[in-house]
Scaffold this motif. Structure first.
Motif, short mmCIF file in Angstrom:
data_model
loop_
_atom_site.label_atom_id
_atom_site.label_comp_id
_atom_site.label_asym_id
_atom_site.label_seq_id
_atom_site.Cartn_x
_atom_site.Cartn_y
_atom_site.Cartn_z
N ALA A 287 3.05 -12.39 2.28
CA ALA A 287 1.68 -12.87 2.43
C ALA A 287 0.84 -11.87 3.23
CB ALA A 287 1.68 -14.23 3.11
N LEU A 288 1.40 -11.34 4.31
CA LEU A 288 0.68 -10.38 5.13
C LEU A 288 0.33 -9.13 4.34
CD1 LEU A 288 -0.42 -9.68 7.91
CD2 LEU A 288 1.84 -8.85 8.53
N TRP A 289 1.28 -8.64 3.55
CA TRP A 289 1.03 -7.45 2.75
C TRP A 289 -0.06 -7.69 1.71
CZ3 TRP A 289 2.85 -6.68 -2.55
CH2 TRP A 289 2.48 -5.45 -3.05
N HIS A 290 -0.01 -8.83 1.04
CA HIS A 290 -1.02 -9.12 0.01
C HIS A 290 -2.41 -9.26 0.63
CE1 HIS A 290 1.50 -9.36 -3.49
NE2 HIS A 290 2.31 -10.24 -2.93
N HIS A 291 -2.51 -9.86 1.81
CA HIS A 291 -3.81 -9.98 2.45
C HIS A 291 -4.34 -8.61 2.87
CE1 HIS A 291 -3.73 -14.23 2.21
NE2 HIS A 291 -2.82 -14.43 3.14
N GLN A 292 -3.46 -7.73 3.31
CA GLN A 292 -3.89 -6.38 3.64
C GLN A 292 -4.34 -5.64 2.40
OE1 GLN A 292 -0.15 -5.57 5.92
NE2 GLN A 292 -1.51 -4.68 7.42
N GLU A 293 -3.66 -5.87 1.28
CA GLU A 293 -4.06 -5.25 0.02
C GLU A 293 -5.47 -5.70 -0.39
OE1 GLU A 293 -2.17 -3.10 -2.70
OE2 GLU A 293 -2.16 -2.49 -0.60
N GLU A 294 -5.82 -6.92 -0.03
CA GLU A 294 -7.15 -7.44 -0.34
C GLU A 294 -8.21 -6.91 0.60
OE1 GLU A 294 -6.71 -11.63 -0.13
OE2 GLU A 294 -5.58 -11.80 -2.02
N GLY A 295 -7.80 -6.11 1.57
CA GLY A 295 -8.75 -5.52 2.50
C GLY A 295 -9.08 -6.37 3.70
N ARG A 296 -8.29 -7.38 3.98
CA ARG A 296 -8.57 -8.25 5.12
C ARG A 296 -8.14 -7.59 6.44
NH1 ARG A 296 -9.89 -13.54 4.09
NH2 ARG A 296 -9.78 -14.18 1.90
N GLN A 297 -8.91 -7.84 7.46
CA GLN A 297 -8.58 -7.38 8.80
C GLN A 297 -7.47 -8.24 9.37
OE1 GLN A 297 -11.36 -6.49 12.59
NE2 GLN A 297 -11.37 -8.63 11.97
N VAL A 298 -6.47 -7.62 10.01
CA VAL A 298 -5.35 -8.35 10.61
C VAL A 298 -5.69 -8.66 12.06
CG1 VAL A 298 -2.90 -8.34 11.14
CG2 VAL A 298 -3.72 -7.18 9.10
#
Length: 394
Positions: free
Chosen positions: A113-124
């Motif tokens: 989930a973390l990787w996919h959200h980063q792929e979407e350009g979301r800030q962690v």
């Protein structure tokens, strides 16, 4: 024997000089290269599960041309001791705690989930709570062992007791703390688990009034599974062993589940648990209403939450700088510690957390359409030294 013969024997005994013992040969001197070669030679035996003695080790080292042929067993024995090897009971029984299947699956789901959200350009955004106390000090410090332990000259004196506690909840990214998210307040208790000082209502109030309004871009919030993070919505609650039989029947009717005729209370509870709804958390729903996402880390994984390492840096600073051990002193040192948690410290903490992510991708043998993309936040900078994990994880 005649008197003359006796006199000659006595005279010969008094004139003989004692023999000088022969000088012992000097022990051989081994250079660093030879010592390193011997250490690797022994480690290779460990890897090959081979048992050895000083005698056969000496012979093998001579055969391999590592040490001279004239080297004695005593010289090799002394060298092994100088290198740190000891002949003692080995750790033959080593038990490694095996992770449960549930933990492994939760970790894999979180990483994906973390990787996919980063792929979407979301800030962690990393979120966590911790504590600081007026009695904080290093576990090991210099002391004068010639003085009595009760003397002021023995060591830096720390007042007894637990002292006052300050609770801190905050969030941050690779660029540092989100300033408006930093909340500090005095704890009501001075001992026990600090998690009891945070409630679901307080956390939601902090979330909606301080953190979420400060996020100017789509983000993914990384956090643990503390109880105040995990309040279920009414629709996702499942009956427990304390639920009455009438309430069990009502729950089954509301969810349009068949009720076995003549079923007892344990049988009804089993049907409820077999049809347990997917958990829905109040906090997660609020975060998604604001346009952000959530990644819940599995228990006992503080290394995946970068803010845990930042807490460790701040606590080390406070442990080294507290002098008066009062609330005012602690608040002043805490303000200094916030300044110590610079962007470079945060960037190094995030890099280290992502290194752990890569390690789990490999050890858990996670496969996806595309492998994880690791972003180098500061490729020209060295990692901040001595980043350590805090122990606040659930």
């Amino acid at each position: 024997m005649t008197a003359t013969a006796v006199r000659k024997v006595v005279d010969r005994g008094t004139t003989l000089q004692p023999k000088t013992p022969a000088a012992l040969p000097a022990p051989p001197v081994f250079d660093n290269f030879t010592v390193g070669t011997i250490r690797r030679f022994i480690h290779a035996k460990f890897s090959a599960k081979r048992v050895f003695s000083v005698g056969n080790l000496t012979q093998e080292l001579k055969t391999a041309g590592i040490i001279p042929d004239v080297t004695s067993l005593t010289s090799v024995w002394r060298l092994l001791h100088d290198m740190g090897f000891r002949y003692k009971t080995s750790q033959r029984k080593v038990y490694v705690r095996k992770e449960s299947l549930d933990f492994v699956c939760r970790r894999i789901a979180a990483l994906r989930a973390l990787w996919h959200h980063q792929e979407e350009g979301r800030q962690v955004v990393y979120v966590d709570e911790t504590w600081f106390t007026t009695r904080m000090n290093h576990s090991r410090e210099w002391v004068d062992t010639t003085q009595d332990k009760s003397s002021n000259m023995y060591s830096r004196q720390v007042p007894p007791g637990e002292g006052e506690h300050l609770m801190v909840v905050a969030a941050g990214t690779a660029n540092g703390f989100i300033e408006s998210s930093f909340l500090c307040y005095t704890a009501k208790i001075t001992s026990g688990d600090y998690h009891g000082e945070m409630t679901g209502e307080l956390f939601i109030r902090w979330l909606t009034s301080q953190l979420l309004p400060s996020l100017t871009e789509p983000s993914v919030l990384v956090r643990d599974n503390a109880p105040y993070h995990s309040q279920l919505t009414e629709n996702s609650r499942c009956p427990t062993t304390a639920t009455k039989k009438g309430d069990l029947i009502t729950w089954l009717e509301q969810h349009r589940l068949p009720i076995p005729p003549g079923a007892t209370r344990p049988e009804l509870l089993l049907v409820c648990q077999q049809n347990r709804p997917t958990p829905q958390y109040k906090v997660d729903n609020i975060i998604r209403e604001w346009g952000h996402e959530v990644v819940r880390l599995p228990p006992a994984h503080p290394e995946l939450n970068a803010i845990e390492q930042v807490w460790g840096c701040m606590k080390r600073h406070i442990c080294s700088s507290l002098q008066r051990f009062t609330r005012v002193d602690l608040q002043a040192r805490l303000a200094e510690a916030r300044l110590c948690a610079t962007q470079e410290v945060w960037a190094a903490a995030v890099r280290r957390s992502r290194d752990f992510e890569v390690g789990y991708w490999t050890s858990d043998n996670i496969h996806d359409a595309v492998g994880p993309i690791i972003i180098d936040l500061a490729s020209d900078d060295e990692d901040i030294e001595d980043l350590s994990l805090d122990s606040d994880d659930e």
